[in-house]
Design a protein around this motif. Structure first.
Motif, PDB file in Angstrom:
ATOM      1  N   SER A   2     -54.374 -12.225  11.818  1.00 28.44           N
ATOM      2  CA  SER A   2     -53.295 -11.310  12.148  1.00 28.44           C
ATOM      3  C   SER A   2     -52.022 -12.079  12.467  1.00 28.44           C
ATOM      4  N   GLN A   3     -50.912 -11.596  11.955  1.00 24.58           N
ATOM      5  CA  GLN A   3     -49.617 -12.149  12.330  1.00 24.58           C
ATOM      6  C   GLN A   3     -49.035 -11.224  13.366  1.00 24.58           C
ATOM      7  N   GLY A   4     -48.487 -11.801  14.424  1.00 27.15           N
ATOM      8  CA  GLY A   4     -47.962 -10.954  15.488  1.00 27.15           C
ATOM      9  C   GLY A   4     -49.107 -10.396  16.308  1.00 27.15           C
ATOM     10  N   GLY A   5     -48.833  -9.449  17.166  1.00 31.37           N
ATOM     11  CA  GLY A   5     -49.864  -8.952  18.047  1.00 31.37           C
ATOM     12  C   GLY A   5     -50.500  -7.650  17.614  1.00 31.37           C
ATOM     13  N   GLY A   6     -49.913  -6.909  16.666  1.00 31.46           N
ATOM     14  CA  GLY A   6     -50.411  -5.574  16.395  1.00 31.46           C
ATOM     15  C   GLY A   6     -51.241  -5.412  15.148  1.00 31.46           C
ATOM     16  N   GLY A   7     -51.411  -6.444  14.338  1.00 34.70           N
ATOM     17  CA  GLY A   7     -52.140  -6.303  13.084  1.00 34.70           C
ATOM     18  C   GLY A   7     -53.640  -6.410  13.252  1.00 34.70           C
ATOM     19  N   VAL A   8     -54.338  -6.240  12.155  1.00 35.72           N
ATOM     20  CA  VAL A   8     -55.794  -6.343  12.141  1.00 35.72           C
ATOM     21  C   VAL A   8     -56.181  -7.806  11.919  1.00 35.72           C
ATOM     22  N   ASN A   9     -57.076  -8.304  12.742  1.00 36.23           N
ATOM     23  CA  ASN A   9     -57.583  -9.654  12.556  1.00 36.23           C
ATOM     24  C   ASN A   9     -58.720  -9.570  11.542  1.00 36.23           C
ATOM     25  N   LEU A  10     -58.472 -10.051  10.331  1.00 36.41           N
ATOM     26  CA  LEU A  10     -59.456  -9.934   9.260  1.00 36.41           C
ATOM     27  C   LEU A  10     -60.749 -10.681   9.566  1.00 36.41           C
ATOM     28  N   GLU A  11     -60.672 -11.688  10.412  1.00 38.37           N
ATOM     29  CA  GLU A  11     -61.868 -12.448  10.777  1.00 38.37           C
ATOM     30  C   GLU A  11     -62.846 -11.628  11.611  1.00 38.37           C
ATOM     31  N   THR A  12     -62.346 -10.617  12.314  1.00 40.69           N
ATOM     32  CA  THR A  12     -63.208  -9.830  13.196  1.00 40.69           C
ATOM     33  C   THR A  12     -63.187  -8.333  12.876  1.00 40.69           C
ATOM     34  N   SER A  13     -62.548  -7.959  11.787  1.00 42.76           N
ATOM     35  CA  SER A  13     -62.463  -6.542  11.420  1.00 42.76           C
ATOM     36  C   SER A  13     -63.747  -6.098  10.726  1.00 42.76           C
ATOM     37  N   LEU A  14     -64.454  -5.165  11.328  1.00 41.85           N
ATOM     38  CA  LEU A  14     -65.680  -4.642  10.734  1.00 41.85           C
ATOM     39  C   LEU A  14     -65.386  -3.919   9.432  1.00 41.85           C
ATOM     40  N   GLY A  15     -64.284  -3.170   9.386  1.00 43.33           N
ATOM     41  CA  GLY A  15     -63.903  -2.473   8.160  1.00 43.33           C
ATOM     42  C   GLY A  15     -63.667  -3.443   7.012  1.00 43.33           C
ATOM     43  N   TYR A  16     -62.984  -4.546   7.294  1.00 44.90           N
ATOM     44  CA  TYR A  16     -62.717  -5.546   6.257  1.00 44.90           C
ATOM     45  C   TYR A  16     -64.033  -6.183   5.793  1.00 44.90           C
ATOM     46  N   LEU A  17     -64.922  -6.462   6.736  1.00 36.91           N
ATOM     47  CA  LEU A  17     -66.219  -7.051   6.393  1.00 36.91           C
ATOM     48  C   LEU A  17     -67.044  -6.097   5.536  1.00 36.91           C
ATOM     49  N   LEU A  18     -67.026  -4.817   5.867  1.00 37.99           N
ATOM     50  CA  LEU A  18     -67.742  -3.830   5.052  1.00 37.99           C
ATOM     51  C   LEU A  18     -67.175  -3.769   3.641  1.00 37.99           C
ATOM     52  N   LYS A  19     -65.855  -3.850   3.523  1.00 39.96           N
ATOM     53  CA  LYS A  19     -65.227  -3.844   2.198  1.00 39.96           C
ATOM     54  C   LYS A  19     -65.628  -5.093   1.415  1.00 39.96           C
ATOM     55  N   GLU A  20     -65.718  -6.225   2.086  1.00 39.50           N
ATOM     56  CA  GLU A  20     -66.144  -7.459   1.427  1.00 39.50           C
ATOM     57  C   GLU A  20     -67.595  -7.347   0.958  1.00 39.50           C
ATOM     58  N   VAL A  21     -68.466  -6.813   1.802  1.00 41.61           N
ATOM     59  CA  VAL A  21     -69.864  -6.600   1.413  1.00 41.61           C
ATOM     60  C   VAL A  21     -69.919  -5.691   0.187  1.00 41.61           C
ATOM     61  N   SER A  22     -69.167  -4.615   0.210  1.00 46.68           N
ATOM     62  CA  SER A  22     -69.141  -3.684  -0.908  1.00 46.68           C
ATOM     63  C   SER A  22     -68.700  -4.377  -2.191  1.00 46.68           C
ATOM     64  N   SER A  23     -67.678  -5.185  -2.092  1.00 46.94           N
ATOM     65  CA  SER A  23     -67.151  -5.891  -3.263  1.00 46.94           C
ATOM     66  C   SER A  23     -68.159  -6.906  -3.809  1.00 46.94           C
ATOM     67  N   VAL A  24     -68.784  -7.662  -2.926  1.00 47.38           N
ATOM     68  CA  VAL A  24     -69.770  -8.665  -3.350  1.00 47.38           C
ATOM     69  C   VAL A  24     -71.007  -7.989  -3.926  1.00 47.38           C
ATOM     70  N   LEU A  25     -71.435  -6.885  -3.314  1.00 50.79           N
ATOM     71  CA  LEU A  25     -72.584  -6.136  -3.819  1.00 50.79           C
ATOM     72  C   LEU A  25     -72.293  -5.588  -5.211  1.00 50.79           C
ATOM     73  N   ARG A  26     -71.117  -5.016  -5.389  1.00 48.42           N
ATOM     74  CA  ARG A  26     -70.761  -4.468  -6.701  1.00 48.42           C
ATOM     75  C   ARG A  26     -70.741  -5.568  -7.762  1.00 48.42           C
ATOM     76  N   ALA A  27     -70.166  -6.717  -7.434  1.00 44.87           N
ATOM     77  CA  ALA A  27     -70.113  -7.831  -8.391  1.00 44.87           C
ATOM     78  C   ALA A  27     -71.524  -8.294  -8.767  1.00 44.87           C
TER      79      ALA A  27
END
Length: 162
Positions: A2-27
């Protein structure tokens, strides 16, 4: 990150991790389905028809997470190639219920084995209890999002970022 204080930290975002799992599973699924001449959407359509014969284009599109237009193009191709059959005229309303042909069933058997091998590989690092708990948690997330957030968790209740 995350840049600044209000963004989503991709390292700890469950939503981002679920999207990554979905993408890897589809591939991974596309990789095992490609030699069978199928895509994930093609496989999903056949699987849905095996489990729920007579679904309409709209119902198949919803079940496969694609647009009605995309599903219509796929269904026309599957019909031309002899994997599905649909009546020339709708029995009721406008919907043309689709059904698998014997060729579609044979093709689905091969695809199901291939897709199942991907799922087995995905779950190989988990115990049976962990798999059951993951399934339960994911179903709860789906229900919570579909219910409109009645039981929404406030940000202060989230676990701290690592």
């Amino acid at each position: 990150m995350s840049q600044g204080g209000g963004g989503v930290n991709l390292e700890t975002s469950l939503g981002y991790l679920l999207k990554e799992v979905s993408s890897v599973l589809r591939a991974a699924m596309e990789e095992v389905l490609r030699p069978l001449g199928m895509s994930v959407t093609h496989y999903s359509c056949l699987e849905l028809l095996a489990q729920r014969p007579g679904l309409s284009n709209s119902e198949l599109a919803r079940g496969a997470f694609v647009t009605r237009q995309s599903m219509n193009v796929l269904l026309q191709a599957l019909e031309r190639e002899g994997y599905v059959t649909r009546p020339a005229e709708p029995p009721i309303g406008k919907a043309l219920p689709a059904r698998l042909t014997p060729r579609g069933r044979r093709s689905l058997e091969q695809a199901t084995a291939a897709v199942r091998s991907v799922e087995v590989r995905m779950l190989s690092g988990m115990t049976g209890a962990e798999q059951s708990e993951a399934f339960r948690i994911l179903k709860t997330m789906i229900r919570s999002l579909r219910d409109g957030g009645d039981g929404a968790v406030r940000s202060e209740e989230l676990p701290p970022a690592e």
